[in-house]
Design a protein around this motif. Structure first.
Motif, PDB file in Angstrom:
ATOM      1  N   LYS A   1       0.805  -1.220   0.000  1.00 30.58           N
ATOM      2  CA  LYS A   1       0.000   0.000   0.000  1.00 30.58           C
ATOM      3  C   LYS A   1       0.845   1.280   0.000  1.00 30.58           C
ATOM      4  N   VAL A   2       1.968   1.218  -0.707  1.00 33.38           N
ATOM      5  CA  VAL A   2       2.830   2.390  -0.859  1.00 33.38           C
ATOM      6  C   VAL A   2       2.754   2.860  -2.302  1.00 33.38           C
ATOM      7  N   GLN A   3       2.168   4.044  -2.500  1.00 32.83           N
ATOM      8  CA  GLN A   3       2.046   4.629  -3.835  1.00 32.83           C
ATOM      9  C   GLN A   3       2.967   5.831  -4.019  1.00 32.83           C
ATOM     10  N   ASN A   4       3.293   6.495  -2.918  1.00 27.07           N
ATOM     11  CA  ASN A   4       4.156   7.677  -2.999  1.00 27.07           C
ATOM     12  C   ASN A   4       4.945   7.839  -1.698  1.00 27.07           C
ATOM     13  N   SER A   5       5.739   8.884  -1.630  1.00 29.45           N
ATOM     14  CA  SER A   5       6.604   9.091  -0.461  1.00 29.45           C
ATOM     15  C   SER A   5       5.801   9.349   0.806  1.00 29.45           C
ATOM     16  N   ASP A   6       4.655  10.005   0.681  1.00 23.35           N
ATOM     17  CA  ASP A   6       3.823  10.260   1.856  1.00 23.35           C
ATOM     18  C   ASP A   6       3.338   8.952   2.481  1.00 23.35           C
ATOM     19  N   ASP A   7       2.975   7.997   1.632  1.00 21.45           N
ATOM     20  CA  ASP A   7       2.546   6.691   2.144  1.00 21.45           C
ATOM     21  C   ASP A   7       3.671   6.029   2.926  1.00 21.45           C
ATOM     22  N   LEU A   8       4.870   6.112   2.387  1.00 14.93           N
ATOM     23  CA  LEU A   8       6.033   5.510   3.025  1.00 14.93           C
ATOM     24  C   LEU A   8       6.305   6.173   4.376  1.00 14.93           C
ATOM     25  N   GLN A   9       6.212   7.495   4.397  1.00 14.46           N
ATOM     26  CA  GLN A   9       6.447   8.243   5.626  1.00 14.46           C
ATOM     27  C   GLN A   9       5.412   7.894   6.696  1.00 14.46           C
ATOM     28  N   ASP A  10       4.159   7.759   6.278  1.00 14.82           N
ATOM     29  CA  ASP A  10       3.093   7.432   7.231  1.00 14.82           C
ATOM     30  C   ASP A  10       3.305   6.054   7.852  1.00 14.82           C
ATOM     31  N   ILE A  11       3.728   5.079   7.019  1.00 18.89           N
ATOM     32  CA  ILE A  11       3.973   3.723   7.526  1.00 18.89           C
ATOM     33  C   ILE A  11       5.080   3.741   8.577  1.00 18.89           C
ATOM     34  N   MET A  12       6.164   4.456   8.292  1.00 20.55           N
ATOM     35  CA  MET A  12       7.274   4.511   9.228  1.00 20.55           C
ATOM     36  C   MET A  12       6.884   5.246  10.506  1.00 20.55           C
ATOM     37  N   LYS A  13       6.123   6.319  10.350  1.00 20.15           N
ATOM     38  CA  LYS A  13       5.732   7.126  11.507  1.00 20.15           C
ATOM     39  C   LYS A  13       4.882   6.328  12.495  1.00 20.15           C
ATOM     40  N   LYS A  14       4.014   5.452  11.978  1.00 14.28           N
ATOM     41  CA  LYS A  14       3.161   4.641  12.849  1.00 14.28           C
ATOM     42  C   LYS A  14       3.989   3.742  13.752  1.00 14.28           C
ATOM     43  N   ARG A  15       5.160   3.326  13.270  1.00 16.10           N
ATOM     44  CA  ARG A  15       6.013   2.436  14.064  1.00 16.10           C
ATOM     45  C   ARG A  15       6.631   3.146  15.258  1.00 16.10           C
ATOM     46  N   PHE A  16       6.619   4.467  15.245  1.00 17.09           N
ATOM     47  CA  PHE A  16       7.228   5.227  16.331  1.00 17.09           C
ATOM     48  C   PHE A  16       6.256   5.468  17.490  1.00 17.09           C
ATOM     49  N   GLN A  17       5.013   5.054  17.308  1.00 19.26           N
ATOM     50  CA  GLN A  17       4.031   5.230  18.379  1.00 19.26           C
ATOM     51  C   GLN A  17       4.373   4.316  19.551  1.00 19.26           C
ATOM     52  N   GLY A  18       4.310   4.875  20.762  1.00 22.02           N
ATOM     53  CA  GLY A  18       4.574   4.081  21.963  1.00 22.02           C
ATOM     54  C   GLY A  18       6.040   3.969  22.337  1.00 22.02           C
ATOM     55  N   LEU A  19       6.901   4.749  21.680  1.00 18.86           N
ATOM     56  CA  LEU A  19       8.314   4.720  22.045  1.00 18.86           C
ATOM     57  C   LEU A  19       8.537   5.308  23.431  1.00 18.86           C
ATOM     58  N   LYS A  20       9.534   4.776  24.122  1.00 16.21           N
ATOM     59  CA  LYS A  20       9.899   5.274  25.447  1.00 16.21           C
ATOM     60  C   LYS A  20      11.374   5.634  25.470  1.00 16.21           C
ATOM     61  N   LEU A  21      11.735   6.483  26.429  1.00 18.22           N
ATOM     62  CA  LEU A  21      13.116   6.945  26.544  1.00 18.22           C
ATOM     63  C   LEU A  21      13.655   6.649  27.934  1.00 18.22           C
TER      64      LEU A  21
END
Length: 519
Positions: free
Chosen positions: A240-260
């Motif tokens: 479901k990747v058609q353009n760069s925005d799609d790619l960015q959205d997929i990667m961004k979702k993986r950052f949800q719930g990160l802790k430091l």
């Protein structure tokens, strides 16, 4: 055979899970891995540590990169920002885009890592299909990679076919000048041999001229690269990747719930280094713009070549195609940069080519664009370890792991000195000095990053052998896994053909030394 059967059989034959088991038995204390990053996520009762990840280019040697990545993933590493060149760009965009939910058959078999899905894509595709040029071109590549002796034979045949007619002419001249007679049967043999040689030479010259013309029209590439582009595009489309925005959205979702992890040296609330924010660019694919003679990073620089409207429909497979344009092997990727982009791009306006475009346009009113050609990013930066370095961050939140493909023959003793005295190795060193300038200059200035780099010994494999058999793929995959083990435990590595002792990666030591960097 079902996909999971192929993957399981491949991994079982490589015995890579034994390496994973050995690593866990040595590293894990009380069921936990050592700390390698201060950015982490807790999910499904497991702790995943996040790192930035950079992969070097090297043709089909990219299969070894998958082996390296597989071990990291099995040990609980996950990837924030990603970068790569050429073959490294392929693995990079697949890691960025692949979502296990789009592979229901593999989910049902409890596939844990993205590397296994990448492996599925590689095993399900005949890499020789990527050699999509003419039959003659495919023959030349096959001979050059697998049957060099035959290629040398054909070259010598052409040279001999040129020498024989010259020899025939010399013999005739000598017999006339010195007035001696050569036996008729000998002259007959020489004559017919000469005729045959001329015919071979004419056929050879015709074939060479014909394909040189095709080579010129293709932009000096044996293979058009369309099959490669379609292969990557289809994988991206299925995720479901058609353009760069799609790619960015997929990667961004993986950052949800990160802790430091808030350690003593890091105070809460002081800048980005005290947050879990992952800043753009999430993804960097390096290529070389030979028209404007600059290094280009996609997708962040895409707006310098395509309009906003074009980018909405531009599949990121284009960026990988640009990065993988191995000179001569693949035709350069050609992009029409139009007037709108030139008018709004500082990069285009400052380059000589666009200035020339303006002068030409003043004479040709119908001119609306000029062509830019992209070739392999490895020409300028084959290992873009520098792209994620942020000089404003003093206390690193996570390391930038890198992995290199060491394909140079192992140099022992006097062989090093002998190679220094030979002409072609001399030229090769000049080329490599230019080729690795960006990367080595950065690593010289920031030597601390050397501690983050794994080195895969692939000296026994040919980086252009797209006809690899399954046994060779398995061996290469295992080489990557072995390199990951050395990176985490320490041991001997081969770098540029020389043997070095490598100390295991130490996160706390790296953080301390990274904080001492003076910019």
């Amino acid at each position: 055979m079902e996909p999971i059967d192929k993957i399981n059989s491949f991994i079982a034959d490589s015995r890579v899970d034994e390496i994973v088991y050995d690593l866990k038995s040595v590293l894990m204390k009380d069921g936990k891995m050592p700390v390698y990053s201060d950015i982490y996520k807790e999910e499904d009762g497991k702790i995943y540590q996040y790192v930035n990840y950079v992969q070097e280019g090297g043709g089909v040697l990219g299969i070894a990169l998958v082996g390296y990545t597989y071990v990291l993933e099995k040990l609980g590493f996950r990837f924030a920002k990603l970068a790569g060149t050429s073959a490294g760009a392929i693995n990079t965009i697949l890691l960025a885009s692949i979502n296990k939910e789009n592979y229901p058959k593999l989910i049902n078999e409890k596939v844990e890592t993205q590397s296994e899905i990448i492996l599925h894509e590689l095993l399900s595709y005949d890499l020789w299909n990527l050699v999509d040029g003419s039959k003659f071109g495919r023959l030349l590549i096959n001979l050059a990679v697998n049957k060099m002796s035959r290629l040398i034979f054909f070259i010598l045949l052409l040279i001999t076919s040129l020498i024989i007619p010259l020899g025939y002419a010399v013999i005739n001249c000598v017999s006339i000048v010195f007035d001696f007679t050569i036996p008729q049967f000998v002259m007959s043999i020489i004559f017919y041999t000469t005729v045959l040689s001329i015919l071979i030479l004419l056929v050879g010259v015709f074939i060479i001229l014909y394909y040189l013309n095709r080579f010129d029209r293709s932009g000096f590439g044996i293979n058009p690269g369309n099959t490669f582009y379609d292969w990557i595009k289809n994988i991206l489309n299925s995720n479901k990747v058609q353009n760069s925005d799609d790619l960015q959205d997929i990667m961004k979702k993986r950052f949800q719930g990160l802790k430091l992890r808030h350690t003593n040296e890091r105070l809460q609330g002081e800048g980005i280094e005290s947050t879990t924010e992952i800043t753009l660019p999430y993804l960097t694919i390096v290529t070389s713009d030979i028209t404007n003679q600059i290094k280009v990073e996609f997708p962040s620089m895409a707006k310098e070549y395509w309009s906003k409207e074009d980018l909405e429909s531009l599949n990121p497979a284009t960026f990988v195609r640009a990065s993988m344009s191995i000179p001569i092997f693949f035709s350069p990727l050609r992009v029409d940069v139009n007037e709108e982009v030139i008018a709004n791009s500082y990069l285009q306006q400052e380059r000589m080519v666009s200035t020339q475009f303006s002068k030409i346009k003043s004479k040709q009113n119908d001119l609306t664009s000029y062509k830019v050609r992209f070739v392999d990013g490895g020409i300028l930066s084959n290992f873009p370890i520098s792209v994620f370095h942020n000089p404003n961050i003093k206390i690193a939140r996570m390391p930038t792991f890198g992995v290199r493909l060491e394909d140079k023959p192992h140099l022992m003793g006097g062989r090093i000195e002998k190679l220094r005295l030979k002409f072609f190795p001399f030229l090769y060193r000049i080329f490599n000095t230019v080729r690795f300038n960006y990367d080595k200059d950065f690593l010289k200035k920031y030597a601390v990053y050397q501690k983050c780099i794994g080195h895969i010994d692939v000296s026994k494999f040919n980086w252009l052998d797209f006809g690899l058999n399954n046994e060779e793929k398995i061996a290469m995959f295992r080489k990557g896994a072995e390199a990951a083990k050395t990176f985490l435990l320490g041991g001997d590595v081969w770098i540029d053909g020389r043997k070095y002792e490598f100390g295991k990666f130490d996160w706390e030591k790296f953080k301390r030394e990274r904080s001492e960097i003076a910019d």
